[in-house]
Design a protein around this motif. Structure first.
Motif, PDB file in Angstrom:
ATOM      1  N   ILE A  98     -12.390  52.862   6.804  1.00  0.00           N
ATOM      2  CA  ILE A  98     -12.888  53.685   7.911  1.00  0.00           C
ATOM      3  C   ILE A  98     -14.327  53.299   8.241  1.00  0.00           C
ATOM      4  O   ILE A  98     -14.695  53.175   9.415  1.00  0.00           O
ATOM      5  CB  ILE A  98     -12.780  55.176   7.555  1.00  0.00           C
ATOM      6  N   ASN A  99     -15.149  53.089   7.209  1.00  0.00           N
ATOM      7  CA  ASN A  99     -16.534  52.643   7.436  1.00  0.00           C
ATOM      8  C   ASN A  99     -16.557  51.344   8.229  1.00  0.00           C
ATOM      9  O   ASN A  99     -17.337  51.184   9.169  1.00  0.00           O
ATOM     10  CB  ASN A  99     -17.236  52.420   6.094  1.00  0.00           C
ATOM     11  N   ALA A 100     -15.714  50.402   7.822  1.00  0.00           N
ATOM     12  CA  ALA A 100     -15.711  49.086   8.476  1.00  0.00           C
ATOM     13  C   ALA A 100     -15.259  49.183   9.927  1.00  0.00           C
ATOM     14  O   ALA A 100     -15.805  48.504  10.802  1.00  0.00           O
ATOM     15  CB  ALA A 100     -14.802  48.132   7.697  1.00  0.00           C
ATOM     16  N   GLY A 101     -14.247  50.028  10.210  1.00  0.00           N
ATOM     17  CA  GLY A 101     -13.788  50.193  11.582  1.00  0.00           C
ATOM     18  C   GLY A 101     -14.848  50.803  12.470  1.00  0.00           C
ATOM     19  O   GLY A 101     -15.102  50.319  13.586  1.00  0.00           O
ATOM     20  N   ALA A 102     -15.481  51.871  11.970  1.00  0.00           N
ATOM     21  CA  ALA A 102     -16.563  52.492  12.737  1.00  0.00           C
ATOM     22  C   ALA A 102     -17.733  51.535  12.897  1.00  0.00           C
ATOM     23  O   ALA A 102     -18.341  51.434  13.971  1.00  0.00           O
ATOM     24  CB  ALA A 102     -17.012  53.779  12.046  1.00  0.00           C
ATOM     25  N   GLY A 103     -18.034  50.799  11.823  1.00  0.00           N
ATOM     26  CA  GLY A 103     -19.141  49.847  11.879  1.00  0.00           C
ATOM     27  C   GLY A 103     -18.899  48.737  12.875  1.00  0.00           C
ATOM     28  O   GLY A 103     -19.805  48.353  13.625  1.00  0.00           O
ATOM     29  N   ALA A 104     -17.678  48.210  12.909  1.00  0.00           N
ATOM     30  CA  ALA A 104     -17.359  47.140  13.859  1.00  0.00           C
ATOM     31  C   ALA A 104     -17.503  47.622  15.293  1.00  0.00           C
ATOM     32  O   ALA A 104     -18.026  46.898  16.164  1.00  0.00           O
ATOM     33  CB  ALA A 104     -15.941  46.630  13.602  1.00  0.00           C
ATOM     34  N   CYS A 260     -21.399  59.660  10.647  1.00  0.00           N
ATOM     35  CA  CYS A 260     -22.380  59.223   9.648  1.00  0.00           C
ATOM     36  C   CYS A 260     -22.696  57.739   9.791  1.00  0.00           C
ATOM     37  O   CYS A 260     -23.861  57.328   9.762  1.00  0.00           O
ATOM     38  CB  CYS A 260     -21.863  59.515   8.237  1.00  0.00           C
ATOM     39  N   VAL A 261     -21.648  56.916   9.953  1.00  0.00           N
ATOM     40  CA  VAL A 261     -21.847  55.475  10.104  1.00  0.00           C
ATOM     41  C   VAL A 261     -22.650  55.174  11.369  1.00  0.00           C
ATOM     42  O   VAL A 261     -23.471  54.249  11.400  1.00  0.00           O
ATOM     43  CB  VAL A 261     -20.490  54.752  10.137  1.00  0.00           C
ATOM     44  N   ALA A 262     -22.469  55.982  12.416  1.00  0.00           N
ATOM     45  CA  ALA A 262     -23.165  55.747  13.678  1.00  0.00           C
ATOM     46  C   ALA A 262     -24.671  55.842  13.540  1.00  0.00           C
ATOM     47  O   ALA A 262     -25.402  55.150  14.255  1.00  0.00           O
ATOM     48  CB  ALA A 262     -22.671  56.746  14.730  1.00  0.00           C
ATOM     49  N   VAL A 263     -25.156  56.684  12.640  1.00  0.00           N
ATOM     50  CA  VAL A 263     -26.603  56.884  12.532  1.00  0.00           C
ATOM     51  C   VAL A 263     -27.217  56.207  11.317  1.00  0.00           C
ATOM     52  O   VAL A 263     -28.433  56.013  11.264  1.00  0.00           O
ATOM     53  CB  VAL A 263     -26.959  58.391  12.504  1.00  0.00           C
ATOM     54  N   SER A 264     -26.397  55.834  10.325  1.00  0.00           N
ATOM     55  CA  SER A 264     -26.968  55.306   9.085  1.00  0.00           C
ATOM     56  C   SER A 264     -26.390  53.973   8.657  1.00  0.00           C
ATOM     57  O   SER A 264     -26.814  53.420   7.641  1.00  0.00           O
ATOM     58  CB  SER A 264     -26.747  56.310   7.948  1.00  0.00           C
ATOM     59  N   GLY A 265     -25.425  53.445   9.390  1.00  0.00           N
ATOM     60  CA  GLY A 265     -24.762  52.243   8.930  1.00  0.00           C
ATOM     61  C   GLY A 265     -23.766  52.555   7.832  1.00  0.00           C
ATOM     62  O   GLY A 265     -23.456  53.707   7.548  1.00  0.00           O
ATOM     63  N   SER A 266     -23.282  51.501   7.203  1.00  0.00           N
ATOM     64  CA  SER A 266     -22.229  51.654   6.200  1.00  0.00           C
ATOM     65  C   SER A 266     -22.839  51.885   4.820  1.00  0.00           C
ATOM     66  O   SER A 266     -23.190  50.944   4.115  1.00  0.00           O
ATOM     67  CB  SER A 266     -21.337  50.406   6.189  1.00  0.00           C
ATOM     68  N   ILE A 267     -22.959  53.153   4.441  1.00  0.00           N
ATOM     69  CA  ILE A 267     -23.459  53.521   3.115  1.00  0.00           C
ATOM     70  C   ILE A 267     -22.251  53.788   2.225  1.00  0.00           C
ATOM     71  O   ILE A 267     -21.505  54.741   2.448  1.00  0.00           O
ATOM     72  CB  ILE A 267     -24.378  54.756   3.186  1.00  0.00           C
ATOM     73  N   GLY A 268     -22.056  52.951   1.232  1.00  0.00           N
ATOM     74  CA  GLY A 268     -20.889  53.072   0.376  1.00  0.00           C
ATOM     75  C   GLY A 268     -21.143  53.902  -0.863  1.00  0.00           C
ATOM     76  O   GLY A 268     -22.282  54.279  -1.173  1.00  0.00           O
ATOM     77  N   PHE A 269     -20.079  54.237  -1.561  1.00  0.00           N
ATOM     78  CA  PHE A 269     -20.067  54.845  -2.880  1.00  0.00           C
ATOM     79  C   PHE A 269     -20.412  56.331  -2.919  1.00  0.00           C
ATOM     80  O   PHE A 269     -20.115  56.993  -3.913  1.00  0.00           O
ATOM     81  CB  PHE A 269     -20.989  54.096  -3.858  1.00  0.00           C
TER      82      PHE A 269
END
Length: 340
Positions: A98-104, A260-269
Motif C-alpha cells: 500500500i505504501n508503494a502504491g501511494a508513493g508511486a 500519511c504517505v502523502a505528507v511524510s513519504g514511505s515510513i516503514g516498520f
C-alpha cells in the motif's frame, strides 16, 4: 481479572500519552536554536511574542511535531487493522504494497505537476493526498485480484501479492524519479525515504479528514478484528459478512496510509512494531490494541524525528532511516520468533 486488565490498559495508555507530551516538549525546545520553557510558553500564550520565536515554533517545530504524531497514529492504527485482517503478525502497510502504491502515485504527481498545483484553494491542499489515495486503491485492487481465491480473499496470498505489487510500484517510482530534473529528483528521493522536514499546516489540514473518518471506523470494528482471528467458517457461522467487513477495514487502512504517505513519504516498520508492542502490553483484544498502537506509533515517529534532526545537526537524517534502524532488527527478531 477484568478490572486488573482494564487498569493495566489505562495505565499504559496514560503513560504513553505522558511520554508523548514529554518528548514533544523536548523536541519543541531543543534544536539548533534552543529555547527556554518561558520562551515557549510566552510564544504559545501570545505574551509579548517575539518574531524569531514565532518563526521557530509555528513555522518549523510545531507543524513537524504534529505531522509526526498524526503519521505515527495513522500508521499504528492501520498496522493493527492489517495484522488483524490477515491474521499475520508480520504484515504491515509497507509489506502489503500500500505504501508503494501511494508513493508511486505521488511521484507521478511530483513528475507532472512539480510537486504542487497552483492556487491556494482546497484543490491545491488536497491534491497530493487524493493522488496518494488513488495509488493506494490501485495497489489494493491489484492485490485483491491476485489474492482472490475460491470466491474469497486468502490472507496468505494477500501478503505474497502485496510484496510483488509493492516491488513493481517501487520500480516505477525509481524510474520516474530518475527522469526528473536534479531539483525534483532530490525532493523525490528525500521524500521516498520517509521525511517530514518540509512539514507545514497545509499538510496537516490535508491529512486530518482522512484520519477523522477512517480511524474511528477501525476502532468501531475492533470486535470484528477479534473475530477474524478465528477460522473463516467459524466467523461466518457467527453471522459476520466477512468479505464486506474485511473490505471496509482494508479500505479504511488504505485511506489512512495514503494520507500519511502523502505528507511524510514511505515510513516503514511503524505499522509492524506498534501493534506488537501494544499486544505485549495489553493483550490481544483489538479494542485496546488499536488505540494503543496509535499512541505507540505517535511516540515512535516523534522520537525518531527528534533523533533525525539532532544527532547529526546541522545535517539531518530522514525519519524513515531512523525508524528502519530500529525496525529491521525487530523484524528479524519476529521472524526468528515465528520460526521457533
Amino acid at each position: 481479572m477484568h478490572k486488573d486488565s482494564a487498569r493495566r490498559y489505562w495505565t499504559v495508555l496514560l503513560a504513553s500519552c505522558g511520554t508523548i507530551l514529554a518528548v514533544a516538549y523536548i523536541s519543541l525546545t531543543n534544536g539548533i536554536f534552543d529555547m527556554t520553557v518561558a520562551d515557549v510558553m510566552r510564544t504559545l500564550l501570545r505574551i509579548h511574542p517575539v518574531p524569531e520565536h514565532d518563526l521557530v515554533i509555528f513555522d518549523f517545530r510545531l507543524p513537524r511535531i504534529v505531522i509526526a504524531a498524526l503519521v505515527g497514529l495513522g500508521l499504528g492504527v492501520a498496522g493493527a487493522a492489517i495484522q488483524g485482517i490477515t491474521r499475520n503478525g508480520l504484515a504491515d502497510p509497507g509489506i502489503l504494497g500500500i505504501n508503494a502504491g501511494a508513493g508511486a502515485a505521488i511521484v507521478i504527481f511530483m513528475f507532472f505537476f512539480e510537486g504542487q498545483i497552483s492556487g491556494t484553494g482546497w484543490l491545491s491542499v488536497m491534491a497530493r493526498p487524493l493522488f496518494g489515495l488513488a495509488g493506494g486503491l490501485g495497489a489494493a485492487l491489484l492485490i485483491y485480484i491476485f489474492a482472490w481465491r475460491g470466491g474469497k480473499l486468502d490472507p496468505q496470498r494477500l501478503i505474497l501479492a502485496g510484496i510483488a505489487i509493492g516491488s513493481g510500484f517501487g520500480a516505477l517510482s525509481l524510474y520516474l524519479s530518475l527522469k526528473m530534473n536534479a531539483q525534483d529528483f532530490e525532493m523525490a528521493t528525500v521524500w521516498l525515504t520517509g521525511s517530514i522536514w518540509n512539514a507545514n499546516w497545509d499538510y496537516i489540514v490535508s491529512m486530518l479528514p482522512w484520519l477523522l473518518i477512517f480511524v474511528p471506523v477501525i476502532m468501531r470494528k475492533s470486535t470484528i478484528l477479534d473475530l477474524f482471528q478465528l477460522e473463516e467458517n467459524s466467523v461466518k457461522g457467527l453471522g459476520v459478512a466477512t468479505e464486506k467487513e474485511r473490505s471496509i477495514l482494508l479500505l479504511s487502512s488504505i485511506g489512512i496510509v495514503s494520507a500519511c504517505v502523502a505528507v511524510s513519504g514511505s515510513i516503514g516498520f511503524v505499522g509492524l512494531i506498534a501493534p506488537h508492542i501494544a499486544r505485549r502490553l495489553v493483550g490481544i483484544h483489538h479494542y485496546r490494541v488499536v488505540p494503543l498502537s496509535g499512541t505507540i506509533g505517535m511516540l515512535l515517529v516523534i522520537v525518531s524525528d527528534f533523533i533525525a534532526k539532532t544527532v547529526f545537526a546541522p545535517a539531518e537524517l530522514q525519519v524513515g532511516i531512523v525508524i528502519s534502524i530500529i525496525g529491521v532488527p525487530y523484524f528479524v527478531y519476529l521472524l526468528f520468533k515465528a520460526r521457533a
